[in-house]
Design an enzyme around this catalytic site. Sequence first.
Site, PDB file in Angstrom:
ATOM      1  N   HIS A   1       1.115  -1.252   0.038  1.00  0.00           N
ATOM      2  CA  HIS A   1      -0.159   0.105  -0.067  1.00  0.00           C
ATOM      3  C   HIS A   1       0.789   1.494   0.044  1.00  0.00           C
ATOM      4  O   HIS A   1       0.657   1.870  -0.736  1.00  0.00           O
ATOM      5  CB  HIS A   1      -1.065   0.186   0.862  1.00  0.00           C
ATOM      6  CG  HIS A   1      -1.552   0.980   2.001  1.00  0.00           C
ATOM      7  ND1 HIS A   1      -2.682   1.453   0.757  1.00  0.00           N
ATOM      8  CD2 HIS A   1      -1.622   2.067   2.567  1.00  0.00           C
ATOM      9  CE1 HIS A   1      -3.545   2.721   1.073  1.00  0.00           C
ATOM     10  NE2 HIS A   1      -2.288   2.976   1.949  1.00  0.00           N
TER      11      HIS A   1
ATOM     12  N   HIS B   1       1.097   4.836  -2.172  1.00  0.00           N
ATOM     13  CA  HIS B   1       1.272   6.329  -1.877  1.00  0.00           C
ATOM     14  C   HIS B   1       2.264   6.990  -2.313  1.00  0.00           C
ATOM     15  O   HIS B   1       3.100   8.009  -3.340  1.00  0.00           O
ATOM     16  CB  HIS B   1       1.763   6.306  -0.403  1.00  0.00           C
ATOM     17  CG  HIS B   1       0.644   6.385   0.640  1.00  0.00           C
ATOM     18  ND1 HIS B   1      -0.264   6.946   0.489  1.00  0.00           N
ATOM     19  CD2 HIS B   1      -0.371   5.927   1.431  1.00  0.00           C
ATOM     20  CE1 HIS B   1      -1.495   7.233   1.173  1.00  0.00           C
ATOM     21  NE2 HIS B   1      -1.543   6.021   2.255  1.00  0.00           N
TER      22      HIS B   1
ATOM     23  N   GLU C   1      -6.037   8.925   0.577  1.00  0.00           N
ATOM     24  CA  GLU C   1      -6.385   7.241   0.640  1.00  0.00           C
ATOM     25  C   GLU C   1      -7.310   6.824  -1.040  1.00  0.00           C
ATOM     26  O   GLU C   1      -7.279   6.270  -1.476  1.00  0.00           O
ATOM     27  CB  GLU C   1      -7.554   7.180   1.316  1.00  0.00           C
ATOM     28  CG  GLU C   1      -5.726   7.072   2.759  1.00  0.00           C
ATOM     29  CD  GLU C   1      -4.755   6.242   2.840  1.00  0.00           C
ATOM     30  OE1 GLU C   1      -4.832   4.973   1.679  1.00  0.00           O
ATOM     31  OE2 GLU C   1      -4.280   6.006   3.461  1.00  0.00           O
TER      32      GLU C   1
END
Length: 443
Positions: A275, A280, A320
């Site tokens: 993730h 990111h 997000e």
Amino acid sequence: MYSQSYVSTMGSEKMSVVFSIPHQPSALVHALTPFQNNHINLTHIESRPLAEDENKYKFLCNLEISSEDDEQRFKKALAELKEISGKDCVKVLSRRDIDNTGEDSEEVPWFPIKIAELDRFATQILSYGSELDADHPGFTDEVYRKRRKMFADIAFHYKHGEPIPNVTYNEAELATWRTVFTKLSTLFETHACKEFRKVWPLLVQNCNYNKDTIPQLQQVSQFLKDCTGFTLRPVAGLLSSRDFLAGLAFRVFHSTQYIRHGANPFYTPEPDVCHELIGHVPLFCDPEFAAFSQEIGLASLGAPDEWIEKLATLYWFTIEFGVCREEGALKAYGAGCISSIEELENCVSDSSKKLPFECENIVTTKYPITTIQPVYFVAPSFAEAKRKIREYSSKIPRTFTVHYNPYTQSVQMINKRSNCVKMIRDLANDMKTLEDAVAKLED
């Protein structure tokens, strides 16, 4: 990595007191007497001349409160300090209302001023990395749990300025990464935003991004720093929303180093290295997105708890699970979308609801944490989203504005005319440089 709800624990609570006194012999000794008389242990003291009055010095004192008795003694010491320095010359930076001595209280939730102060809450996590819920895919896997603890221990002992330790991932972890990396890579060209697509090849070239290798946080962090000034910091578990957002204000992203369990490589109940590195990092390499992310972090500093919840919701629906338009087509820029196959397909399909990017509507929207998102807020651009967030953040009830100094990696509270004058002078110097550049171009 953060938890949406802010939880205050009465373990050992850190806070700061800022006060100013005349520059004269024994003034500091006199000012510190209330702390000594009430048996308050100060963990750090620093001083500097008061910008608006050369005859005064400003002091910052850090301390810890670990019991109700400590709190009562601190309140007594605070009252005595105000008699010495003057009520208007004392300010408390605390996570909650400690300075409740009157309606004119200047109490502000504590926030870091220097980047090194992120160390102060690095160990104040809501759950440790190896603490897994019973429904977690790795709950009964002892080997996986031991690995999670190893990664958590690295982060727990990390201090600002140190290189992030490299780790050797085992075959099971590499297999999980390979599965996720290979599948997601087939969707980026059609589903991810152009800023992501531009950076992705650079990460492959410079940071060892490939299906057979999990990149090391230190190498990635250095590349990020060269791009936008953002850096990675390992985190041992869930941080509160306030602490997590404070990191963004300093262009620091708290990143996990462990990977999801291999039993279900396309699902993780919490952020993991897939993730963080796939979702990111690429966008933090983009200057516009980096500035947009920092804007949310700066808005959180000193904000009341109810506003922290609103800013955390803005974070959720942007950094997000953000979606933008690109030549009329929907594209994902949120890490939760980009690092999840199901989410990436869902966010650009007709099966989910799309709404305009309006902060007032976003902050009141409830969302699921462990299932696919039913609604997304579509931003026309990062610049427009940043403008709207800055406009919305101006409503936060703070008596000051904050300014980040990239040279000292510190935050300054802009609450006096002298602060504004200095910023204007700095801007004037920048404008002069820009004028010279334009003049040379015209020549």
